[in-house]
Enzyme design. Structure first.
Site, PDB file in Angstrom:
ATOM      1  N   LYS A  37      26.429  36.055  15.276  1.00 39.17           N
ATOM      2  CA  LYS A  37      26.272  34.660  15.550  1.00 39.17           C
ATOM      3  C   LYS A  37      26.349  34.531  16.884  1.00 39.17           C
ATOM      4  CE  LYS A  37      29.997  32.070  16.120  1.00 39.17           C
ATOM      5  NZ  LYS A  37      30.670  31.649  17.111  1.00 39.17           N
TER       6      LYS A  37
ATOM      7  N   THR B 137      33.127  29.236  19.600  1.00 44.42           N
ATOM      8  CA  THR B 137      31.993  29.642  20.520  1.00 44.42           C
ATOM      9  C   THR B 137      30.694  29.150  20.033  1.00 44.42           C
ATOM     10  OG1 THR B 137      33.319  31.850  20.872  1.00 44.42           O
ATOM     11  CG2 THR B 137      31.088  31.807  21.331  1.00 44.42           C
TER      12      THR B 137
ATOM     13  N   LYS C 147      31.334  31.518  28.071  1.00 45.29           N
ATOM     14  CA  LYS C 147      31.711  32.345  26.693  1.00 45.29           C
ATOM     15  C   LYS C 147      30.634  33.110  26.175  1.00 45.29           C
ATOM     16  CE  LYS C 147      34.071  33.657  23.242  1.00 45.29           C
ATOM     17  NZ  LYS C 147      35.360  35.016  23.371  1.00 45.29           N
TER      18      LYS C 147
HETATM   19  N1  LIG Z   1      38.474  35.872  16.036  1.00 48.02           N
HETATM   20  C1  LIG Z   1      38.400  36.432  17.368  1.00 48.02           C
HETATM   21  O1  LIG Z   1      38.810  37.119  17.721  1.00 48.02           O
HETATM   22  C2  LIG Z   1      37.797  35.032  18.322  1.00 48.02           C
HETATM   23  C3  LIG Z   1      38.000  35.187  19.642  1.00 48.02           C
HETATM   24  C4  LIG Z   1      37.562  34.212  20.304  1.00 48.02           C
HETATM   25  C5  LIG Z   1      36.587  33.279  19.777  1.00 48.02           C
HETATM   26  N2  LIG Z   1      36.117  33.011  18.544  1.00 48.02           N
HETATM   27  C6  LIG Z   1      35.656  32.205  17.983  1.00 48.02           C
HETATM   28  O2  LIG Z   1      36.594  31.268  17.391  1.00 48.02           O
HETATM   29  C7  LIG Z   1      35.818  30.508  16.240  1.00 48.02           C
HETATM   30  C8  LIG Z   1      36.751  30.658  15.058  1.00 48.02           C
HETATM   31  O3  LIG Z   1      36.741  32.358  14.775  1.00 48.02           O
HETATM   32  P1  LIG Z   1      37.759  32.684  13.598  1.00 48.02           P
HETATM   33  O4  LIG Z   1      37.879  34.258  14.082  1.00 48.02           O
HETATM   34  O5  LIG Z   1      38.946  32.023  13.589  1.00 48.02           O
HETATM   35  O6  LIG Z   1      36.757  32.570  12.408  1.00 48.02           O
HETATM   36  P2  LIG Z   1      37.222  32.351  10.635  1.00 48.02           P
HETATM   37  O7  LIG Z   1      38.725  33.033  10.647  1.00 48.02           O
HETATM   38  O8  LIG Z   1      35.974  32.768   9.978  1.00 48.02           O
HETATM   39  O9  LIG Z   1      37.699  30.770  10.648  1.00 48.02           O
HETATM   40  C9  LIG Z   1      36.630  29.957  10.718  1.00 48.02           C
HETATM   41  C10 LIG Z   1      36.972  28.379  10.498  1.00 48.02           C
HETATM   42  O10 LIG Z   1      35.790  27.662  10.374  1.00 48.02           O
HETATM   43  C11 LIG Z   1      35.854  27.088   9.122  1.00 48.02           C
HETATM   44  N3  LIG Z   1      34.620  26.750   8.633  1.00 48.02           N
HETATM   45  C12 LIG Z   1      33.562  27.455   8.345  1.00 48.02           C
HETATM   46  N4  LIG Z   1      32.338  27.085   7.972  1.00 48.02           N
HETATM   47  C13 LIG Z   1      32.862  25.690   7.730  1.00 48.02           C
HETATM   48  C14 LIG Z   1      32.106  24.350   7.320  1.00 48.02           C
HETATM   49  N5  LIG Z   1      30.797  24.433   6.914  1.00 48.02           N
HETATM   50  N6  LIG Z   1      32.643  23.245   7.721  1.00 48.02           N
HETATM   51  C15 LIG Z   1      33.811  23.268   7.703  1.00 48.02           C
HETATM   52  N7  LIG Z   1      34.709  24.254   8.308  1.00 48.02           N
HETATM   53  C16 LIG Z   1      34.129  25.532   8.183  1.00 48.02           C
HETATM   54  C17 LIG Z   1      36.513  27.753   8.142  1.00 48.02           C
HETATM   55  O11 LIG Z   1      37.087  27.050   7.173  1.00 48.02           O
HETATM   56  P3  LIG Z   1      37.672  27.832   5.790  1.00 48.02           P
HETATM   57  O12 LIG Z   1      39.138  28.321   6.016  1.00 48.02           O
HETATM   58  O13 LIG Z   1      37.720  26.617   4.676  1.00 48.02           O
HETATM   59  O14 LIG Z   1      36.550  28.944   5.661  1.00 48.02           O
HETATM   60  C18 LIG Z   1      37.769  28.129   9.154  1.00 48.02           C
HETATM   61  O15 LIG Z   1      38.726  27.330   9.276  1.00 48.02           O
HETATM   62  C19 LIG Z   1      34.587  30.986  16.223  1.00 48.02           C
HETATM   63  O16 LIG Z   1      33.679  30.077  17.052  1.00 48.02           O
HETATM   64  C20 LIG Z   1      34.602  32.500  16.812  1.00 48.02           C
HETATM   65  O17 LIG Z   1      33.295  32.795  17.486  1.00 48.02           O
HETATM   66  C21 LIG Z   1      36.985  33.937  17.717  1.00 48.02           C
END
Ligand SMILES: NC(=O)c1ccc[n+]([C@@H]2O[C@H](COP(=O)([O-])OP(=O)(O)OC[C@H]3O[C@@H](n4cnc5c(N)ncnc54)[C@H](OP(=O)(O)O)[C@@H]3O)[C@@H](O)[C@H]2O)c1
Length: 298
Positions: A243, A99, A174
């Site tokens: 965010k 997102t 989104k």
């Molecule tokens: N969770 C949900 O329900 C959901 C639903 C729809 C959309 N989303 C969106 O999908 C995306 C991922 O969400 P998530 O829940 O999977 O988040 P998450 O579990 O926090 O995973 C975030 C990912 O981003 C990586 N990352 C963070 N900072 C970084 C950096 N500076 N450089 C390189 N990689 C970095 C993390 O790597 P590390 O493993 O090294 O920390 C991890 O692979 C977000 O944009 C979120 O808004 C989430």
């Protein structure tokens, strides 16, 4: 039959890991990269290959999927010297499932195009259960032909893929959706706090709500967490929701589109995070409202 495209996946967080597992299970040759390498272990056991940088990943892949936390992560993975833009193959398609902002999507699309690659902003609807069962909704913006070429990949991870228009359209959709989601959960959180303070049982509130015209999938999905005050493990964290709401309000500000209810929802998420709740599920805004109403100790 044409050979299957090779897939690269960068970002193996809560969403990226199950998305990658479904790509692998669908039989695509798959290479992965994550900032924290340990998170790739299960995927490597199931046949994924590893690369040390996003740039190396781009060199292996016809289609690259990214699922990254926030704009800083997207900036790093796409624009660093060892990033996707500098190393994408001509003809490749880069697809960001994170997102993010429509402006960032347009910036990436322009940069990708300069190198002969295409970019789709394609954020997803649905949380970890939908990512795990391959039932996400995909909202895409960018080149139509690139979208069509991703059909097989999208059907491996989602139940529906919507083409919404030029670059930035998926990101915009989104943000519209998540702003509404946050307002909905804020409304439930304060209604529940009021009902509890007046003496109603939390479970009874949800039983009635879920059978009423205020019922919604998110209300049903969050009922147990709110009633049990069990906000871990998070599906979607309050940190990520802050965010997202900031991106929504930035777009609203840029376009001069007032969003009074979303502004309040943003402030309450901000307050929840300022009081140490950012790792909790985003439904924990209900915990904050209970604290403010005095039905629960901070
Ligand atoms: N969770 C949900 O329900 C959901 C639903 C729809 C959309 N989303 C969106 O999908 C995306 C991922 O969400 P998530 O829940 O999977 O988040 P998450 O579990 O926090 O995973 C975030 C990912 O981003 C990586 N990352 C963070 N900072 C970084 C950096 N500076 N450089 C390189 N990689 C970095 C993390 O790597 P590390 O493993 O090294 O920390 C991890 O692979 C977000 O944009 C979120 O808004 C989430």
């Amino acid at each position: 039959m044409a050979p299957r495209p090779t897939i690269g996946i960068a970002g193996l967080g809560r969403m990226g890991a199950p998305i990658a597992a479904n790509i692998l299970a669908a039989g695509f040759p798959t290479t992965v990269w994550n900032r924290t390498p340990d998170k790739a272990a299960a995927l490597l056991e199931h046949g994924a290959a590893w690369t040390d940088t996003p740039g190396d990943l781009a060199q292996t892949a016809d289609i690259v999927l990214t699922s990254l936390a926030d704009p800083a992560a997207v900036e790093r993975v796409y624009f660093a010297p060892d990033g996707l833009i500098a190393h994408a193959r001509p003809g490749a398609i880069l697809v960001d499932l994170s997102t993010g902002s429509p402006d960032m999507a347009r910036r990436i699309a322009d940069a990708a195009q300069e190198g002969g690659a295409a970019f789709l902003d394609a954020p997803v609807a649905g949380s970890i259960p939908a990512a795990t069962s391959g039932q996400l909704g995909i909202m895409a913006g960018g080149d139509r032909a690139a979208f069509d070429r991703c059909a097989e990949v999208f059907s491996a991870i989602g139940k529906a893929a919507y083409y919404l228009g030029p670059s930035g359209s998926g990101a915009t959709m989104k943000l519209v959706a998540n702003g509404i989601l946050a307002v909905l959960v804020q409304a439930v959180a304060e209604g529940v706090a009021l009902g509890e303070k007046a003496g109603l049982a939390t479970e009874d509130i949800f039983t009635v709500l879920n059978a009423s015209s205020a019922a919604a999938p998110v209300v049903a999905a969050k009922a147990t967490a709110i009633a049990d005050r069990a906000y871990l493990p998070a599906t979607f964290t309050l940190g990520l929701m802050q965010k997202d709401l900031w991106l929504v309000l930035s777009l609203a500000n840029e376009l001069q589109a007032p969003m009074p209810a979303t502004s309040v929802a943003h402030d309450m998420v901000l307050a929840a995070n300022a009081t140490g709740k950012s790792a909790l599920d985003f439904s924990a805004v209900a915990l904050l409202m209970e604290e403010l109403a005095g039905t629960r100790e901070p």
